[in-house]
Enzyme design. Structure first.
Site, PDB file in Angstrom:
ATOM      1  N   GLU A 101      -7.846   1.834  -6.633  1.00 52.03           N
ATOM      2  CA  GLU A 101      -7.652   1.484  -5.224  1.00 52.03           C
ATOM      3  C   GLU A 101      -8.804   0.646  -4.679  1.00 52.03           C
ATOM      4  O   GLU A 101      -9.309  -0.258  -5.348  1.00 52.03           O
ATOM      5  CB  GLU A 101      -7.376   2.755  -4.416  1.00 52.03           C
ATOM      6  N   ASP A 103       2.282   7.673   2.169  1.00 50.33           N
ATOM      7  CA  ASP A 103       1.173   7.769   1.231  1.00 50.33           C
ATOM      8  C   ASP A 103       0.199   8.834   1.750  1.00 50.33           C
ATOM      9  O   ASP A 103       0.359   9.369   2.850  1.00 50.33           O
ATOM     10  CB  ASP A 103       0.485   6.400   1.081  1.00 50.33           C
TER      11      ASP A 103
END
Length: 667
Positions: free
Chosen positions: A515, A309
């Site tokens: 997020e 990521d």
């Protein structure tokens, strides 16, 4: 004798020279008639360590240019959330930018093309004018794998329209706690539903051939993209739903809840898999050799590449980047093949080079990583078609795709209440009401309707950042022209009482987030939502439409609400909401996750001993469209009712249509 020897040597030299020329002209890895495996082996044998490590690097477009691509042999470039060539960039703008980077890659000694990646998590969500589909939680409510396949295919076409061959999608997390800020990226709390929704992968990549070997990546042509299942593994199970935190669960629980989606993705030929920021029982996933290499690669036989990521390897240490050389070593040894750096690529390259030269990381680990990256590039035809053209630009935001998104919206809506015990229901709404009220912060806000990961990483507010139809706009185009529509974002009670509204549509919910910024311990709707519900619903019949990425607190207001609809984050096509509110289509959506009473109950999933939901997983009233209801009533009357009763029914239907003319125009 000497003269003969000289002649023989001359012939041999000439033969060697001609052989060298022939070899220079023909390289096996450039031959599209060879198998991908043969081409990978040949190209790998020609590569230097510098060229190999370059292939393992993915950098952000803001630090990329043709010279960087050439000098560092960069294997991949990405657009981070909201990173675009220029505001409101066209498909042509995207193509021109990406091709410039690609030309830098093609000018290297071996001419290995780079692969450009972007988040396309509910359509081509970074791009102006793209079709924005419902977020995954809405698609989980629709429970329609074939619909999801079509959405994957449409998304692939729009992404390719901008010259991009790789998407960081789908997210196949199993959200077990709605306090998690990424819960709307999860199809469901139920792993079986998540498994079904992996049908988006063949939509994105193409249906895998019948003779394909298990785990081998597949991309079926220039209108398809390489997909990325994420985030491996357990990201939806963190304690209290805290993003990037620790998932505490035993091996059996990990396999039965969080792993099934990955097993299905591998079988369906997914090209790449992204590792999660989160930990499993205290061990960072970016450093977990047992799961990344041992289970994903060795047990599931995944043959594509594993990608980190965004700055994911930095976060192996606390604080992040505090011991970067260790993080590089731990991540590469764990089995990560491509690293999303995204900015400090020179540091990563230097550290990895030294780790290999000092025999800390073995060369065969590098070769495995690069072979996997090259296999994906060969499999998707990137060597044959490295440069994008303008042949697909009209796919971006096309009407067929918008029609598909509208279909997805109406199938995702969940009817939670319609009258008391389903009597005296307000829905479907009359299209020919003399005067109606539309209220709430989310009724005329395209950004709120789309949610996070739309144009910008955290989404936007307002109607000026991309093209679409708000719910207010959809209401306006649906009701009869004679209907007086009054819009007030936050009306007071006296205003509502002093007007003769036949009914009100209240649209409230959450603001956009993505997020960690979406993590919430309270899960309340944004103000003035509760006040709008109170002022409106206590004064006039109302339907409340919730725009949210997850269940939110609603029980305190439920008694005053006549009809309640969970619309999730529907995207750009607000007309899908009115299609169902006004009865052109029936409600068919089912809750993809449990709707709690209070946040104190969380985490609470179906099967838990303390399961006491406001609305359980799978709840949702099914209704018929007005057209179907009328047809059924009419059919039932033929030959089954007494003559007088049939006349009464006919009169009722006639009066119904005179009061609601135009209801069926959309159908």
């Amino acid at each position: 004798m000497v003269r003969v020897l000289i002649q023989i040597m001359g012939i041999l030299c000439l033969w060697w020279w001609w052989a060298s020329l022939a070899d220079a002209g023909y390289m096996t890895y450039k031959d599209p008639n060879e198998t991908a495996a043969v081409r990978v082996k040949d190209l790998l044998s020609r590569m230097s360590l510098e060229e190999k490590i370059g292939q393992m690097v993915q950098i952000d477009r803001t630090v990329a240019n043709a010279e960087v691509m050439k000098s560092y042999f960069i294997g991949s470039v990405l657009s981070g959330g909201g990173s675009v060539p220029l505001p409101k960039a066209s498909a042509e703008d995207w193509i021109n930018m990406i091709n410039e980077y690609q030309k830098g890659s093609l000018s290297t000694r071996l001419g290995i093309p780079m692969i450009y990646g972007i988040d396309a998590v509910h359509g081509h969500n970074n791009v102006y004018n793209a079709t924005i589909f419902p977020h995954n939680i809405g698609l989980g409510a629709a429970r329609d794998p074939e619909l999801v396949w079509r959405i994957g295919a449409a998304t692939a076409a729009e992404v390719r329209a901008t010259g991009i061959p790789y998407v960081f999608a789908p997210c196949i997390a199993v959200c077990r706690d709605p306090r998690w800020g990424r819960c709307y990226e999860s199809y469901s709390e139920d792993p079986k539903i998540v498994q079904e929704m992996t049908e988006i992968i063949p939509g994105l990549q193409g249906d895998i051939p019948a003779n394909s070997r298990n785990g081998v990546p597949y991309v079926g042509g220039k209108n398809k993209v390489a997909a990325c299942a994420k985030h491996f593994v357990g990201d939806g199970g963190t304690t209290k739903g805290v993003n990037e935190y620790n998932t505490v669960i035993d091996w059996h629980g990990l396999l039965s809840i969080h792993m099934p989606g990955y097993s299905d993705s591998v079988v369906k030929g997914v090209s790449t898999i992204m590792v999660s920021y989160s930990s499993w029982n205290g061990e960072k996933m970016h450093a977990n050799h047992e799961l990344v290499t041992g289970f994903l690669k060795d047990t599931l036989k995944f043959k594509g590449f594993v990608i980190s990521d965004w700055e994911g390897i930095d976060r192996i240490t606390t604080p992040p980047h505090s011991n970067y050389s260790y993080s590089v070593e731990a991540a590469i040894k764990a089995g990560i093949d491509m690293v999303m750096v995204p900015f400090k690529y020179a540091e990563f390259i230097d550290d990895l080079t030294q780790l290999v030269k000092n025999n800390i990381i073995p060369m065969d680990r590098i070769d495995d990583a690069v072979a996997r990256i090259l296999l994906v590039k060969f499999s998707m035809g990137l060597f044959e078609n490295p440069l994008a053209d303008f042949s697909l630009v009209n796919e971006l935001g096309s009407q067929p795709h918008r029609d598909l998104a509208r279909e997805a919206v109406r199938k995702s809506l969940v009817l939670l209440k319609n009258g008391e015990n389903r009597t005296n229901g307000l829905l479907p709404l009359s299209k020919k009401a003399p005067k109606i009220l539309v209220a709430g912060s989310h009724a005329d806000n395209l950004g709120y309707q789309c949610g996070g990961w739309t144009i910008n990483w955290q989404g936007f507010s307002g109607n000026n950042y991309t093209r679409g139809t708000t719910i207010l706009g959809a209401i306006t185009s649906t009701v009869d022209p004679s209907t007086d529509i009054v819009y007030r974002e936050n009306p007071d009670g006296d205003f509502v009482k002093s007007n003769s509204f036949e009914y009100a549509i209240v649209v409230v919910g959450e603001r956009p987030y993505a997020e960690t910024l979406g993590d919430s311990m309270t899960l309340t709707m944004v103000d003035p939502g509760p006040n709008v519900i109170k002022n409106v619903c206590e004064a006039v019949k109302c339907v409340v439409v919730i725009i949210s990425g997850r269940p939110i607190v609603i029980e305190p207001y439920l008694s005053s609400i006549n009809a309640l609809v969970a619309a999730w984050l529907p995207g750009t096509e607000g007309q899908g909401v009115t299609d169902v509110l006004f009865g052109d289509y029936g409600f068919s959506g089912k809750l993809p996750r449990t709707w709690f009473r209070t946040a104190d109950q969380l985490p609470m999933n179906v099967g838990d001993s303390h399961y006491d939901p406001l609305f359980p997983l799978g709840f949702g009233f099914m209704t018929e469209s007005v057209k179907d209801l009328v047809n059924r009533s009419t059919s039932a009357g033929v030959g089954e009712m007494p003559y007088m009763l049939s006349i009464i029914v006919s009169v009722i239907i006639s009066l119904y249509f005179s009061a609601s003319s135009g209801w069926l125009q959309k159908k």
